[in-house]
Design a protein around this motif. Structure first.
Motif, PDB file in Angstrom:
ATOM      1  N   VAL A 142       0.844  -1.202   0.000  1.00  0.00           N
ATOM      2  CA  VAL A 142       0.000   0.000   0.000  1.00  0.00           C
ATOM      3  C   VAL A 142       0.880   1.252   0.000  1.00  0.00           C
ATOM      4  CG1 VAL A 142      -1.728   1.340   1.267  1.00  0.00           C
ATOM      5  CG2 VAL A 142      -1.966  -1.146   1.097  1.00  0.00           C
ATOM      6  N   TRP A 166       3.837   1.467  -1.219  1.00  0.00           N
ATOM      7  CA  TRP A 166       4.396   1.534  -2.572  1.00  0.00           C
ATOM      8  C   TRP A 166       3.399   2.200  -3.527  1.00  0.00           C
ATOM      9  CZ3 TRP A 166       7.987   2.229  -5.742  1.00  0.00           C
ATOM     10  CH2 TRP A 166       8.052   1.688  -7.028  1.00  0.00           C
ATOM     11  N   GLU A 167       2.126   1.836  -3.395  1.00  0.00           N
ATOM     12  CA  GLU A 167       1.106   2.457  -4.243  1.00  0.00           C
ATOM     13  C   GLU A 167       0.994   3.948  -3.975  1.00  0.00           C
ATOM     14  OE1 GLU A 167      -0.278   1.068  -6.827  1.00  0.00           O
ATOM     15  OE2 GLU A 167       0.735  -0.780  -6.271  1.00  0.00           O
ATOM     16  N   ARG A 168       1.276   4.328  -2.726  1.00  0.00           N
ATOM     17  CA  ARG A 168       1.193   5.746  -2.362  1.00  0.00           C
ATOM     18  C   ARG A 168       2.393   6.519  -2.905  1.00  0.00           C
ATOM     19  NH1 ARG A 168      -0.930   5.352   2.525  1.00  0.00           N
ATOM     20  NH2 ARG A 168      -2.945   5.972   1.759  1.00  0.00           N
ATOM     21  N   ARG A 217       4.610   5.461  -5.389  1.00  0.00           N
ATOM     22  CA  ARG A 217       4.906   5.219  -6.802  1.00  0.00           C
ATOM     23  C   ARG A 217       4.528   6.354  -7.740  1.00  0.00           C
ATOM     24  NH1 ARG A 217       4.750   0.730 -11.027  1.00  0.00           N
ATOM     25  NH2 ARG A 217       3.412   2.130 -12.213  1.00  0.00           N
ATOM     26  N   GLU A 234      -1.576   5.696 -13.363  1.00  0.00           N
ATOM     27  CA  GLU A 234      -1.577   5.197 -11.974  1.00  0.00           C
ATOM     28  C   GLU A 234      -2.999   4.986 -11.474  1.00  0.00           C
ATOM     29  OE1 GLU A 234       1.345   4.412  -9.852  1.00  0.00           O
ATOM     30  OE2 GLU A 234       1.831   4.237 -11.972  1.00  0.00           O
ATOM     31  N   LEU A 261      -6.255  -4.243  -3.166  1.00  0.00           N
ATOM     32  CA  LEU A 261      -6.515  -3.076  -2.315  1.00  0.00           C
ATOM     33  C   LEU A 261      -7.959  -3.145  -1.830  1.00  0.00           C
ATOM     34  CD1 LEU A 261      -4.972  -0.255  -4.557  1.00  0.00           C
ATOM     35  CD2 LEU A 261      -4.020  -1.089  -2.414  1.00  0.00           C
ATOM     36  N   LEU A 298      -6.217   6.270  -1.938  1.00  0.00           N
ATOM     37  CA  LEU A 298      -5.243   6.458  -3.022  1.00  0.00           C
ATOM     38  C   LEU A 298      -5.883   7.202  -4.194  1.00  0.00           C
ATOM     39  CD1 LEU A 298      -3.551   2.952  -2.918  1.00  0.00           C
ATOM     40  CD2 LEU A 298      -2.434   5.112  -2.440  1.00  0.00           C
ATOM     41  N   GLU A 345      -6.104  10.883  -3.478  1.00  0.00           N
ATOM     42  CA  GLU A 345      -4.786  11.534  -3.619  1.00  0.00           C
ATOM     43  C   GLU A 345      -4.454  11.795  -5.071  1.00  0.00           C
ATOM     44  OE1 GLU A 345      -2.346   9.435  -0.159  1.00  0.00           O
ATOM     45  OE2 GLU A 345      -1.018  10.144  -1.774  1.00  0.00           O
TER      46      GLU A 345
END
Lengths: 164, 264
Positions: A32, A34-36, A38, B151, B164, B172, B175
């Motif tokens: 998670v 890493w997803e933030r 990346r 992304e 997720l 995410l 963001e």
């Protein structure tokens, strides 16, 4: 059978289970994270690739424009010097950032495979990435042979994991 | 200037193709070039004429070692009645002073124009440089937007695959959408600034370029012709050829629009 052996047998794999549960929780947490993190890295890579590519193209254009009589030599040389000055620093940053991305991508695939989590990347994606590395090296967007070799190796390892 | 109206540098080969001596032997198309019309406005003709003039001036200087003294011309004096002369003198002095005044005003106007032209050219040069930098910034913003969009797709896929959970995905997503919105706003701001800059500078560009629009058009046409030749000979890649061709044609279009405005 003694009471001690019975107790030992019943708690035999507890530590391993605990370690595994911790591993799973850590991996999920780090995936998670890493997803933030990346997107910022990918954004920077995208900008650097575009800027270097555009500067290299502009340098070529300037040479041709000079031959076509569209720009005078002094002006052309000044612009060319400015372009060539900024490229090495951008290239170096791009190379380091790209290595960071591929090293972390490899680790994320490795851990996801261990946890049997579904992968979000296909063999086709990885083959396209290999092509992109080739093209970038041919066009001098990345310059270092070592970085090029390492990037190729990292993506080939990713491909190996994904295809098994 | 040739009395036939044809540029003296134009010549044809056995295959019927036209070339220009002053443009280093480049192939030209007289249908689109000033070779058969106002060739004296062609930048290559102008350059060659300047070079010839400088050669002639240098030769003259050499020959100026020997000077011949010519006898002064004697002036004839015509006598007139006194009053007629006085009236005529007054009329002459009024006319003369008006003329002098106008000459003075016209010279001042020339000076003002030269100052304006110098300042305008400086602004135009800075505008061209700044515009290049702003276009590069726009390119960076577009790259960022592309990266963030990719992304967003990635995390949507990860959510679908169950990697997720709902909360993680929403966090995410929020963001990324925030960053995309920031970049879009930056892009709009930059585009507005470029438009504002164009709006202010282009009228000056037109005024300054109006004087040189015909030779500039000729120069661009020759450049296009040279570009075609270079591509045919394999001197440049197809991508670079297409990009430069598009750029030159866009510039030509702009200049031709200015020429139409000026001639209207």
């Amino acid at each position: 059978m003694s009471a001690t052996s019975h107790r030992e047998l019943s708690t035999l794999f507890e530590e391993a289970d605990k370690a595994w549960d911790e591993y799973v929780a850590t991996v999920k947490r780090e995936l998670v994270a890493w997803e933030r993190l990346r997107p910022a890295l990918v954004e920077r890579l995208s900008i650097l690739r575009a800027r270097i590519s555009s500067s290299l193209e502009e340098a070529e254009e300037l040479k041709v424009k000079l031959e076509l009589g569209l720009i005078d030599e002094e002006k052309s040389q000044k612009k060319l010097n400015a372009l060539l000055e900024e490229i090495p620093a951008m290239r170096s940053e791009l190379e380091q950032a790209w290595l960071l991305l591929e090293r972390n991508t490899l680790k994320s695939i490795l851990h996801m495979k261990r946890l049997n989590l579904p992968l979000d990347v296909t063999e086709e994606d990885l083959r396209k990435k290999l092509e992109s590395i080739e093209t970038s090296f041919k066009r001098h967007i990345i310059d270092s042979k070592d970085v090029y070799e390492e990037l190729k190796q990292l993506v080939e390892q990713q491909l190996q994991l994904v295809s098994t | 200037m040739s009395s036939s109206g044809v540029c003296p540098a134009l010549y044809k080969d056995s295959k019927g193709k036209f070339y220009c001596k002053y443009a280093g032997g480049a192939e030209v198309d007289p249908a689109f070039m000033p070779c058969l019309m106002e060739y004296w406005e062609c930048p290559y003709y102008v350059q060659a004429a300047k070079a010839k003039k400088m050669e002639a001036a240098a030769k003259e200087k050499e020959e100026a070692g020997v000077s011949v003294v010519q006898p002064e011309e004697t002036t004839r004096v015509v006598s007139r009645p006194p009053t007629a002369v006085a009236v005529e003198a007054e009329e002459e002095s009024l006319g003369a002073s008006e003329l002098e005044n106008l000459i003075y005003q016209a010279s001042e106007l020339t000076k003002s124009w030269e100052e304006y032209e110098r300042a305008a050219r400086e602004v135009i040069e800075k505008w061209e440089e700044l515009r290049d930098r702003l276009e590069r910034e726009l390119l960076s913003i577009d790259s960022s937007l592309e990266a963030y969009a990719a992304e967003l797709n990635r995390i949507e896929l990860k959510h679908k695959l169950g990697v997720l959970d709902e909360n993680q995905f929403e966090d995410l997503k929020k963001e990324l959408e925030g960053k995309i919105s920031e970049k879009m706003s930056e892009k709009e701001n930059l585009q507005r600034k470029i438009e504002e800059l164009d709006r202010l500078v282009i009228p000056h560009y037109k005024r300054v370029k109006a004087a040189e629009v015909k030779p500039e058009i000729a120069k661009l046409r020759i450049a296009l012709s040279k570009l075609e030749q270079k591509f045919k000979e394999g001197g440049i890649t197809e991508d670079l050829y297409k990009k430069l061709k598009a750029e030159l044609e866009a510039k030509l279009k702009r200049l031709e629009a200015i020429r139409e405005e000026v001639e209207a």
